[in-house]
Design a protein around this motif. Structure first.
Motif, PDB file in Angstrom:
ATOM      1  N   VAL A  80       0.863  -1.173   0.000  1.00 52.10           N
ATOM      2  CA  VAL A  80       0.000   0.000   0.000  1.00 52.10           C
ATOM      3  C   VAL A  80       0.902   1.227   0.000  1.00 52.10           C
ATOM      4  N   GLY A  81       0.661   2.134  -0.927  1.00 50.98           N
ATOM      5  CA  GLY A  81       1.457   3.347  -1.006  1.00 50.98           C
ATOM      6  C   GLY A  81       0.926   4.405  -0.060  1.00 50.98           C
ATOM      7  N   VAL A  82       1.844   5.051   0.681  1.00 49.34           N
ATOM      8  CA  VAL A  82       1.471   6.125   1.611  1.00 49.34           C
ATOM      9  C   VAL A  82       2.388   7.317   1.382  1.00 49.34           C
ATOM     10  N   HIS A  83       1.790   8.478   1.181  1.00 48.51           N
ATOM     11  CA  HIS A  83       2.542   9.725   1.086  1.00 48.51           C
ATOM     12  C   HIS A  83       2.268  10.537   2.346  1.00 48.51           C
ATOM     13  N   LEU A  84       3.309  11.083   2.926  1.00 49.25           N
ATOM     14  CA  LEU A  84       3.168  11.868   4.148  1.00 49.25           C
ATOM     15  C   LEU A  84       3.017  13.347   3.820  1.00 49.25           C
ATOM     16  N   ALA A  85       1.898  13.928   4.235  1.00 54.44           N
ATOM     17  CA  ALA A  85       1.689  15.365   4.088  1.00 54.44           C
ATOM     18  C   ALA A  85       2.290  16.039   5.310  1.00 54.44           C
ATOM     19  N   LEU A  86       3.451  16.641   5.133  1.00 57.29           N
ATOM     20  CA  LEU A  86       4.172  17.228   6.256  1.00 57.29           C
ATOM     21  C   LEU A  86       4.160  18.748   6.235  1.00 57.29           C
ATOM     22  N   SER A  87       3.867  19.325   5.090  1.00 58.61           N
ATOM     23  CA  SER A  87       3.909  20.776   4.964  1.00 58.61           C
ATOM     24  C   SER A  87       2.690  21.422   5.604  1.00 58.61           C
ATOM     25  N   ARG A  88       2.923  22.555   6.266  1.00 61.71           N
ATOM     26  CA  ARG A  88       1.822  23.340   6.825  1.00 61.71           C
ATOM     27  C   ARG A  88       1.144  24.169   5.736  1.00 61.71           C
ATOM     28  N   MET A  89       1.755  24.178   4.545  1.00 61.13           N
ATOM     29  CA  MET A  89       1.193  24.910   3.405  1.00 61.13           C
ATOM     30  C   MET A  89       0.966  23.903   2.281  1.00 61.13           C
TER      31      MET A  89
END
Length: 396
Positions: free
Chosen positions: A22-31
């Motif tokens: 399963v592919g997971v991308h981490l949204a780390l940006s506050r923008m």
């Protein structure tokens, strides 16, 4: 899946090996609307779209997990606090420690996954006492240093499919053969949350910049600065000193004094270090080592630095010698001395850097540097003046 070529090929190899992926991308940006500019920045909306396209090509499920709050607290805020204390932190180490192999791994295990696979160049070996972390097959691309924060328990749930690949060029060629669109995508450089690459300017927006003195080791004022927290140990450029050294040689930053707001400078030879001390330490497994007895190892203080021979041992902290740099609950420290008969002294060691201990190709553990002992004057410690943030101590 960061959206880059390494994690794309790692995912493809995991699928090819027969794993349920399963592919997971981490949204780390506050923008979240931030776009990428060439090789600058990562974890942007563009990167998320690139990762999704790869997942579609591989025919695997794909999700974006929002860890931006955790990233800000554990990585960005820590970065600011360390600079405020006169240290030079490594946010990539904190991200691996707190986000990718803590928050992400914990959530994955809770959801029933067996492991987190990434595109790091490192090798995992199932040894007689458990999972071991080793350097990649090619040291030029080895990323075991930035994974040195992983514990033996975390390593049991890691998977690094690229560890035996000797070059990035081969990864790009493989990606192109597989039809992966990011085969030629530039690598990310600089700190991901400072995509412009100007750390000092970014810090000026997050920390008060107060002018102060630049002094030599005797305390004589030889210049001024517009904010001590923007300097780092080993820095030569941008000092704007009022008068040259007596011998005419350039001077380097030796230490930062946050409390008195002073920057201390001196000759290059005063950057030579024979012992470093620090905290936030962890172990990646101990291969038959009794840490209470002196053992040989190698120490590496930067991602692309050469390791140097050292001797380490775990000792109990003497309460009479406890300093503000020891955490109140710390009962032991690791003392490691550079074997100067076999290695040159370390140069430009800055508080906040991470030191990773190796035995051969195997990672033993890591710690964050707090202070250093200069080789030029035995018994003289550098970089500890007026440190305002305390940490548990491991000495090297």
């Amino acid at each position: 899946m960061s959206g880059g070529v390494d994690s794309a090929v790692a995912a493809a190899r995991a699928v090819e090996a027969g794993h349920e992926v399963v592919g997971v991308h981490l949204a780390l940006s506050r923008m979240p609307g931030t776009l990428r500019t060439g090789s600058r920045g990562c974890c942007t909306i563009e990167d998320a779209m690139d990762a999704r396209r790869v997942a579609n090509l591989l025919d695997i499920p794909f999700y974006v997990w929002d860890f931006s709050e955790r990233f800000k607290a554990d990585v960005v805020d820590d970065f600011v606090a360390e600079y405020e204390a006169g240290r030079t932190p490594n946010p990539c180490m904190r991200c691996n420690e707190k986000i990718k192999f803590a928050a992400l791994l914990d959530k994955a295990i809770a959801l029933g996954f067996d492991a987190v696979a990434t595109g790091h160049y490192a090798t995992l070996v199932d040894g007689p006492a458990g999972r071991e972390l080793h350097r990649a097959s090619a040291w030029a691309k080895d990323q075991s240093y930035v994974l040195g924060v992983l514990t033996e328990e975390q390593l049991a749930h890691c998977y690094f499919p690229l560890g035996d690949t000797p070059s990035k060029e081969l990864i790009r060629a493989e990606a192109e053969e597989r039809g992966i669109q990011v085969a030629a995508k530039p690598d990310s450089h600089d700190i991901c949350f400072i995509p412009e690459g100007d750390t000092r300017e970014w810090l000026s927006e997050h920390l008060d910049r107060e002018p102060g003195e630049i002094v030599d080791e005797s305390g004589d004022v030889i210049g001024t600065h517009d904010g001590a927290r923007g300097y780092t140990v080993g820095q030569r450029r941008g000092l704007q000193l009022g008068r040259p050294a007596v011998d005419g040689n350039p001077r380097y930053v030796l230490s930062i004094r946050p409390v008195s707001n002073q920057v201390v400078v001196g000759p290059k030879e005063r950057l030579a270090i024979s012992r470093i001390a620090g905290g936030r330490y962890s172990w990646a497994g101990e291969p038959g080592i009794d840490p209470g007895v002196a053992f040989s190892c190698d120490v590496q203080i930067r991602a692309h630095a050469d390791p140097v021979p050292a001797v380490a041992r775990l000792v109990e902290i003497d309460e009479a010698e406890r300093t503000e740099l020891h955490r109140a609950d710390a009962s032991h420290e690791i003392v490691v001395d550079i074997d100067l008969a076999l290695a040159e002294p370390l140069l430009g060691v800055a508080p906040g850097q991470t030191a990773v201990l190796y035995r051969g190709t195997r990672v033993l553990g890591q710690f964050t540097i707090d202070r250093a002992l200069a080789s030029a004057e035995p018994g003289t410690e550098l970089h500890v003046e007026e440190m305002s943030v305390a940490a548990p101590t491991m000495s090297v």
